[in-house]
Design a protein around this motif. Structure first.
Motif, PDB file in Angstrom:
ATOM      1  N   UNK A   2      52.888  93.570 101.487  1.00 23.53           N
ATOM      2  CA  UNK A   2      52.561  93.795 100.076  1.00 23.53           C
ATOM      3  C   UNK A   2      52.106  95.239  99.880  1.00 23.53           C
ATOM      4  N   UNK A   3      52.611  95.901  98.860  1.00 24.27           N
ATOM      5  CA  UNK A   3      52.274  97.293  98.575  1.00 24.27           C
ATOM      6  C   UNK A   3      51.044  97.391  97.688  1.00 24.27           C
ATOM      7  N   UNK A   4      50.376  98.534  97.748  1.00 21.70           N
ATOM      8  CA  UNK A   4      49.238  98.752  96.863  1.00 21.70           C
ATOM      9  C   UNK A   4      49.665  98.623  95.406  1.00 21.70           C
ATOM     10  N   UNK A   5      50.884  99.063  95.106  1.00 13.77           N
ATOM     11  CA  UNK A   5      51.391  98.975  93.736  1.00 13.77           C
ATOM     12  C   UNK A   5      51.644  97.568  93.252  1.00 13.77           C
ATOM     13  N   UNK A   6      51.537  96.576  94.143  1.00 16.57           N
ATOM     14  CA  UNK A   6      51.710  95.182  93.744  1.00 16.57           C
ATOM     15  C   UNK A   6      50.387  94.492  93.436  1.00 16.57           C
ATOM     16  N   UNK A   7      49.298  95.240  93.461  1.00 15.90           N
ATOM     17  CA  UNK A   7      47.994  94.666  93.124  1.00 15.90           C
ATOM     18  C   UNK A   7      48.011  94.107  91.704  1.00 15.90           C
ATOM     19  N   UNK A   8      47.314  93.003  91.506  1.00 21.33           N
ATOM     20  CA  UNK A   8      47.248  92.389  90.181  1.00 21.33           C
ATOM     21  C   UNK A   8      46.163  93.016  89.313  1.00 21.33           C
ATOM     22  N   UNK A   9      45.365  93.914  89.888  1.00 22.22           N
ATOM     23  CA  UNK A   9      44.294  94.587  89.161  1.00 22.22           C
ATOM     24  C   UNK A   9      44.280  96.076  89.557  1.00 22.22           C
ATOM     25  N   UNK A  10      43.785  96.943  88.690  1.00 22.24           N
ATOM     26  CA  UNK A  10      43.640  98.349  89.079  1.00 22.24           C
ATOM     27  C   UNK A  10      42.617  98.493  90.213  1.00 22.24           C
ATOM     28  N   UNK A  11      42.959  99.281  91.218  1.00 14.87           N
ATOM     29  CA  UNK A  11      42.104  99.488  92.381  1.00 14.87           C
ATOM     30  C   UNK A  11      41.939 100.969  92.681  1.00 14.87           C
ATOM     31  N   UNK A  12      40.772 101.314  93.226  1.00 15.47           N
ATOM     32  CA  UNK A  12      40.555 102.605  93.857  1.00 15.47           C
ATOM     33  C   UNK A  12      39.857 102.330  95.183  1.00 15.47           C
ATOM     34  N   UNK A  13      40.394 102.901  96.271  1.00 13.03           N
ATOM     35  CA  UNK A  13      39.845 102.663  97.608  1.00 13.03           C
ATOM     36  C   UNK A  13      39.630 104.012  98.288  1.00 13.03           C
ATOM     37  N   UNK A  14      38.375 104.428  98.508  1.00 15.24           N
ATOM     38  CA  UNK A  14      38.098 105.727  99.131  1.00 15.24           C
ATOM     39  C   UNK A  14      38.370 105.753 100.631  1.00 15.24           C
ATOM     40  N   UNK A  15      38.838 106.894 101.090  1.00 17.46           N
ATOM     41  CA  UNK A  15      38.958 107.209 102.504  1.00 17.46           C
ATOM     42  C   UNK A  15      38.607 108.689 102.642  1.00 17.46           C
ATOM     43  N   UNK A  16      38.818 109.265 103.836  1.00 14.23           N
ATOM     44  CA  UNK A  16      38.519 110.684 104.043  1.00 14.23           C
ATOM     45  C   UNK A  16      39.563 111.283 104.962  1.00 14.23           C
ATOM     46  N   UNK A  17      40.123 112.426 104.537  1.00 15.79           N
ATOM     47  CA  UNK A  17      41.146 113.128 105.298  1.00 15.79           C
ATOM     48  C   UNK A  17      40.455 113.995 106.349  1.00 15.79           C
ATOM     49  N   UNK A  18      40.490 113.543 107.598  1.00 17.34           N
ATOM     50  CA  UNK A  18      39.791 114.228 108.674  1.00 17.34           C
ATOM     51  C   UNK A  18      40.456 115.561 109.018  1.00 17.34           C
ATOM     52  N   UNK A  19      41.773 115.625 108.891  1.00 22.48           N
ATOM     53  CA  UNK A  19      42.483 116.845 109.241  1.00 22.48           C
ATOM     54  C   UNK A  19      42.207 117.989 108.290  1.00 22.48           C
ATOM     55  N   UNK A  20      42.096 117.700 106.998  1.00 23.69           N
ATOM     56  CA  UNK A  20      41.892 118.739 105.995  1.00 23.69           C
ATOM     57  C   UNK A  20      40.483 118.751 105.410  1.00 23.69           C
ATOM     58  N   UNK A  21      39.585 117.899 105.946  1.00 18.88           N
ATOM     59  CA  UNK A  21      38.222 117.814 105.423  1.00 18.88           C
ATOM     60  C   UNK A  21      38.225 117.644 103.905  1.00 18.88           C
ATOM     61  N   UNK A  22      38.935 116.606 103.450  1.00 22.06           N
ATOM     62  CA  UNK A  22      39.101 116.392 102.014  1.00 22.06           C
ATOM     63  C   UNK A  22      38.939 114.919 101.669  1.00 22.06           C
ATOM     64  N   UNK A  23      38.367 114.682 100.516  1.00 22.92           N
ATOM     65  CA  UNK A  23      38.291 113.320  99.990  1.00 22.92           C
ATOM     66  C   UNK A  23      39.698 112.791  99.764  1.00 22.92           C
ATOM     67  N   UNK A  24      39.908 111.521 100.071  1.00 20.78           N
ATOM     68  CA  UNK A  24      41.221 110.900  99.889  1.00 20.78           C
ATOM     69  C   UNK A  24      41.007 109.567  99.173  1.00 20.78           C
ATOM     70  N   UNK A  25      41.622 109.425  98.000  1.00 16.03           N
ATOM     71  CA  UNK A  25      41.478 108.207  97.208  1.00 16.03           C
ATOM     72  C   UNK A  25      42.821 107.511  97.062  1.00 16.03           C
ATOM     73  N   UNK A  26      42.886 106.262  97.500  1.00 10.38           N
ATOM     74  CA  UNK A  26      44.064 105.436  97.237  1.00 10.38           C
ATOM     75  C   UNK A  26      43.896 104.795  95.863  1.00 10.38           C
ATOM     76  N   UNK A  27      44.947 104.891  95.038  1.00  8.62           N
ATOM     77  CA  UNK A  27      44.858 104.339  93.692  1.00  8.62           C
ATOM     78  C   UNK A  27      46.125 103.574  93.342  1.00  8.62           C
ATOM     79  N   UNK A  28      45.955 102.470  92.646  1.00  2.72           N
ATOM     80  CA  UNK A  28      47.092 101.754  92.078  1.00  2.72           C
ATOM     81  C   UNK A  28      47.698 102.619  90.970  1.00  2.72           C
ATOM     82  N   UNK A  29      48.937 102.349  90.564  1.00  2.30           N
ATOM     83  CA  UNK A  29      49.578 103.169  89.523  1.00  2.30           C
ATOM     84  C   UNK A  29      49.135 102.770  88.114  1.00  2.30           C
TER      85      UNK A  29
END
Length: 343
Positions: A129-156
């Motif tokens: 199942x893809x993130x885009x198949x979520x039945x609700x809007x989602x935001x899931x935080x992570x962190x990009x270790x290689x670029x020292x940057x915030x990384x946010x997964x978001x539904x469309x």
């Protein structure tokens, strides 16, 4: 800050913008906490069963970090809180596996656990199942270790969000929960971005949630109401000998991790109250003894019992503060379930 969308694009309102903005905007924000996701799942299950409702129907956006991200993804995959609880109980010993002495020695030089147990579990529950198949809007935080940057997964849920919908939910779960020293960093399939636990910067993601409501949904702060759910808080006090402690004493578990996670969470909720007002910011985070608060070990029965107690106490608050609002049906802008002209 690295997100699903380039920073140079102009923010555009989502479809039905004016109609959507007439109502209150309710957000569920779920903390990280490892195996203590059991508490959150049991708490939400108790609320559903006491009130005879479906929790996600009353929230316009769900944001979760680490184990909270896994719970959020489960809700997006149309699993009930009771089913998410059953997942945690069934899988916890296979995710956090191995003799204790071996794990402790391993953690001195390598991650305490291999990623294989967690990956097998989340692949099994989410499938392809893809993130885009979520039945609700989602935001899931992570962190990009290689670029020292915030990384946010978001539904469309906004025209700018054109990439993350193609990421499998299991991969999002791996990225947000790759806690340093516990699990290795996760490389995003195909893109190979090195991602670790979003809890290192947003263990309590309530401010992330408000930012998303304002920037991507165009909501005014006074319209936003947030339920922030923790994974229990320590009842211990930190000994005064830490006042003048050095590296060795501070690194002894659980001082550094506990203080950092607790400090971030308390600070985030204080900011939340200033932004949306104390009446619109609700925090549910039960006190618990340290033996119930390990990231990778817990007494399941006691944790569920504590969740049952606090869901019983919180039910009248949820009834009066959150239940009257029903979120509009979510229509993803991209992906297999996309509707409208934008594909």
């Amino acid at each position: 800050m690295q997100t699903d969308h380039p920073t140079h694009e102009t923010t555009l309102p989502p479809p039905d913008f004016e109609e959507h903005c007439r109502a209150q905007f309710q957000v569920l924000a779920i903390d990280g906490g490892g195996v203590r996701g059991i508490f959150v799942a049991a708490l939400l299950a108790g609320l559903e069963e006491d009130l005879g409702c479906t929790i996600v129907e009353h929230f316009d956006l769900v944001v979760g970090t680490s184990t909270g991200g896994i719970v959020a993804l489960g809700l997006g995959a149309a699993l009930s809180p009771r089913e998410i609880l059953q997942f945690y109980v069934a899988e916890k010993d296979r995710i956090f596996s191995g003799p204790n002495v071996v794990r402790r020695l391993r953690q001195l030089f390598w991650p305490k656990y291999p990623a294989s147990g967690l990956e097998r579990a989340v692949r099994e529950v989410f499938g392809e199942r893809l993130l885009g198949e979520s039945i609700i809007p989602l935001v899931v935080p992570s962190y990009n270790l290689g670029d020292n940057a915030v990384y946010l997964f978001k539904t469309p849920h906004h025209p700018r969000l054109r990439r993350d919908y193609r990421v499998p939910m299991w991969a999002v779960a791996m990225a947000t929960s790759a806690a340093p020293t516990f699990f290795p960093a996760f490389r995003l399939p195909e893109e190979h971005v090195r991602l670790i636990d979003g809890g290192i910067w947003a263990n309590n993601p309530s401010i992330v949630a408000v930012t998303e409501a304002v920037s991507m949904f165009g909501r005014a702060l006074e319209d936003i109401k947030v339920l922030s759910v923790g994974t229990t808080q320590s009842v211990s006090t930190r000994p005064s000998k830490l006042d003048n402690a050095g590296l060795i004493r501070w690194l002894r578990a659980p001082h550094v991790v506990e203080v950092l996670m607790r400090g971030q969470s308390v600070g985030a909720f204080a900011q939340l109250q200033h932004l949306v007002g104390a009446r619109n910011a609700h925090r549910l985070d039960a006190p618990a003894a340290d033996e119930l608060r390990s990231l990778d070990r817990c007494d399941v029965r006691e944790l569920i019992a504590k969740a049952s107690h606090h869901s019983r106490l919180f039910s009248p608050v949820f009834e009066s503060q959150f239940r009257a609002h029903t979120a509009p049906n979510y229509r993803p802008l991209y992906g297999p379930n996309a509707q409208g002209e934008v594909q």
